[in-house]
Write a protein that holds these residues in place. Structure first.
Motif, mmCIF file in Angstrom:
data_model
loop_
_atom_site.group_PDB
_atom_site.id
_atom_site.type_symbol
_atom_site.label_atom_id
_atom_site.label_comp_id
_atom_site.label_asym_id
_atom_site.label_seq_id
_atom_site.Cartn_x
_atom_site.Cartn_y
_atom_site.Cartn_z
ATOM 1 N N ILE A 12 47.955 44.845 9.485
ATOM 2 C CA ILE A 12 47.668 45.476 10.630
ATOM 3 C C ILE A 12 46.410 44.665 11.036
ATOM 4 N N VAL A 13 45.462 44.956 10.025
ATOM 5 C CA VAL A 13 44.054 44.447 10.410
ATOM 6 C C VAL A 13 43.740 42.986 10.634
ATOM 7 N N THR A 14 44.560 42.350 9.791
ATOM 8 C CA THR A 14 44.570 40.717 9.814
ATOM 9 C C THR A 14 45.264 40.135 11.065
ATOM 10 N N LEU A 15 46.392 40.912 11.265
ATOM 11 C CA LEU A 15 47.093 40.234 12.550
ATOM 12 C C LEU A 15 46.227 40.611 13.848
ATOM 13 N N VAL A 16 45.604 41.972 13.873
ATOM 14 C CA VAL A 16 44.875 42.294 15.049
ATOM 15 C C VAL A 16 43.741 41.403 15.170
ATOM 16 N N LEU A 17 43.249 41.082 13.893
ATOM 17 C CA LEU A 17 41.929 40.003 13.986
ATOM 18 C C LEU A 17 42.261 38.739 14.563
ATOM 19 N N ALA A 18 43.598 38.472 14.227
ATOM 20 C CA ALA A 18 44.004 36.883 14.595
ATOM 21 C C ALA A 18 44.538 36.864 16.038
ATOM 22 N N LEU A 19 44.813 37.848 16.445
ATOM 23 C CA LEU A 19 45.124 38.059 17.868
ATOM 24 C C LEU A 19 44.015 38.047 18.787
ATOM 25 N N PHE A 20 42.962 38.686 18.357
ATOM 26 C CA PHE A 20 41.678 38.904 18.719
ATOM 27 C C PHE A 20 40.951 37.456 18.923
ATOM 28 N N ALA A 21 40.915 36.616 17.920
ATOM 29 C CA ALA A 21 40.302 35.632 17.693
ATOM 30 C C ALA A 21 41.183 34.487 18.635
ATOM 31 N N GLU A 34 41.009 29.327 15.015
ATOM 32 C CA GLU A 34 41.106 29.362 13.481
ATOM 33 C C GLU A 34 39.595 29.606 13.180
ATOM 34 N N SER A 35 38.764 28.874 13.589
ATOM 35 C CA SER A 35 37.276 29.048 13.214
ATOM 36 C C SER A 35 36.852 30.199 13.395
ATOM 37 N N LEU A 36 37.081 31.085 14.852
ATOM 38 C CA LEU A 36 36.826 32.237 14.786
ATOM 39 C C LEU A 36 37.185 33.372 14.057
ATOM 40 N N ALA A 37 38.444 33.237 13.715
ATOM 41 C CA ALA A 37 39.167 34.109 12.773
ATOM 42 C C ALA A 37 38.564 34.201 11.561
ATOM 43 N N MET A 38 38.304 33.227 10.898
ATOM 44 C CA MET A 38 37.584 32.872 9.513
ATOM 45 C C MET A 38 36.320 33.438 9.583
ATOM 46 N N LEU A 39 35.465 33.132 10.574
ATOM 47 C CA LEU A 39 34.146 33.643 10.679
ATOM 48 C C LEU A 39 33.917 35.074 11.045
ATOM 49 N N SER A 191 42.233 20.764 10.932
ATOM 50 C CA SER A 191 43.377 21.569 11.317
ATOM 51 C C SER A 191 44.008 21.006 12.573
ATOM 52 N N VAL A 192 45.150 21.312 12.834
ATOM 53 C CA VAL A 192 45.779 20.866 14.041
ATOM 54 C C VAL A 192 45.020 21.543 15.223
ATOM 55 N N GLY A 193 44.744 22.684 15.012
ATOM 56 C CA GLY A 193 44.171 23.523 16.366
ATOM 57 C C GLY A 193 42.881 22.969 16.353
ATOM 58 N N GLN A 194 42.094 22.571 15.524
ATOM 59 C CA GLN A 194 40.773 21.688 15.554
ATOM 60 C C GLN A 194 40.835 20.511 16.356
ATOM 61 N N VAL A 195 41.873 19.770 15.892
ATOM 62 C CA VAL A 195 42.257 18.481 16.484
ATOM 63 C C VAL A 195 42.441 18.815 18.126
ATOM 64 N N VAL A 291 46.282 33.679 11.452
ATOM 65 C CA VAL A 291 46.410 34.681 10.624
ATOM 66 C C VAL A 291 45.809 34.219 9.186
ATOM 67 N N ASN A 292 46.423 33.178 8.607
ATOM 68 C CA ASN A 292 45.878 32.800 7.426
ATOM 69 C C ASN A 292 44.413 32.782 7.277
ATOM 70 N N LEU A 293 43.707 31.960 8.267
ATOM 71 C CA LEU A 293 42.188 31.944 8.173
ATOM 72 C C LEU A 293 41.657 33.425 8.308
#
Length: 335
Positions: A12-21, A34-39, A191-195, A291-293
């Motif tokens: 749940i924490v990971t999914l919420v963080l991905a949605l927030f990013a 992607e970068s926001l999720a990881m940082l 990454s595709v998102g960064q491209v 989610v992965n990042l």
């Protein structure tokens, strides 16, 4: 893998963080979700969510959704991409990828002195598609979680650096030549998102061209996985021989999601699939990448970053710079 009761909180924490990013990226497009999720994950994983009760779920969310995402990526690309880019475009990507992988392996062994597995992961991440490629290669070469997390973090941070530099440098070098700008961005950014994020800071047409070049790199994912798997197998055989261990060589184990990716790619190339299906697959694959990042960030502890040190970050940034220089040389020659 089955989801157990002790995993729920972490997932749940990971999914919420991905949605927030993903939401936050609307206001910070230069960084991207992607970068926001990881940082954010690195920050929160070492503070608020450092408790072990989140660990199992975060680890699950970090590893398994991305496998589905990689498989679904096969529905987002077709062999038509090859035809669209033409001979020069294909040559550009193939040479760029091969030379990048060779440079990464050489520098990893002789300059930065990192392990062979880390070099392979860096090669896949930089040459193909960032964290997705690293996730695909890791199980085939037997890389451990810390090696995977460290390389993903390094490759992602390099992508952020390119995201900030290329939208300024590209137009300065190529003016309004959208094809060349697309080749520069699509042939180097990880990454595709960064491209997409990098190209969108230039203009919409560059996004189209950059995505095409990037898609060709993704099409090559299966081949890269097989090459690295064979390299790892050969190295294991040599190690066994040195240690006097005699036995039958192990078969190359191709992850299920790479097989599905290849099948989806073929089906999507031969059959006209509904646009809603391919768009849905693209959106799901993109979100699972976030989610992965997020999971990698939450799992990546400051101690691991400290142990990898400045050397590994320097390794990543040097590769990023060399990729850009190589792309500029190839663009000059081929276009």
């Amino acid at each position: 893998m089955k989801i157990k009761k002790n995993m729920v909180n972490g997932i749940i924490v990971t999914l919420v963080l991905a949605l927030f990013a993903k939401y936050l990226a609307v206001f910070l497009p230069k960084l991207g979700p992607e970068s926001l999720a990881m940082l954010l994950g690195i920050l929160l994983g070492n503070t608020i969510f450092a408790n072990q009760k989140f660990a199992a779920g975060i680890k699950w969310a970090e590893k398994y959704p991305i496998e589905i995402g990689i498989a679904l990526m096969g529905l987002t690309v077709t062999f038509t991409t090859i035809k669209t880019l033409g001979v020069n475009g294909i040559a550009f990507i193939l040479i760029q990828m091969i030379v990048t992988i060779c440079l990464v392996l050489y520098l990893g062994k002789y300059v930065f002195k990192v392990s062979k597995k880390e070099s392979m992961l860096m090669g896949a991440g930089n040459a193909v598609c960032g964290s997705s490629a690293i996730a695909a290669v890791a199980p085939t070469i037997g890389a451990d979680d810390n090696q995977r997390r460290t390389t993903v973090a390094t490759v992602s941070l390099t992508g952020v650096l390119l995201l900030l530099i290329l939208p300024i440098m590209g137009p300065h070098l190529f003016g309004n030549h959208n094809l060349l700008l697309g080749a520069l961005v699509g042939g180097t950014v990880q990454s595709v998102g960064q491209v997409v994020g990098t190209a969108s800071l230039i203009n919409a047409t560059v996004v189209t061209y950059a995505t095409l070049f990037k898609m060709l790199r993704i099409i090559m994912l299966t081949f890269v996985v097989l090459v690295f798997a064979r390299m790892a197998q050969k190295e294991n055989e040599q190690t066994r021989q040195k240690n006097g261990v005699i036995g039958q060589s192990q078969k190359i184990k191709v992850p299920w999601f790479i097989i599905v990716f290849a099948l989806f790619l073929i089906i999507n190339s031969l059959t006209r699939l509904p646009k809603g299906l391919t768009l849905g697959a693209s959106n799901i694959a993109s979100f699972f990448g976030i989610v992965n990042l997020a999971g990698i960030g939450l799992n990546l502890k400051f101690k691991t970053i400290k142990n990898s040190g400045l050397t590994f970050l320097s390794y990543g940034f040097v590769i990023g710079i060399l990729q850009v220089l190589l792309a500029l040389i190839l663009i000059k020659i081929l276009f």
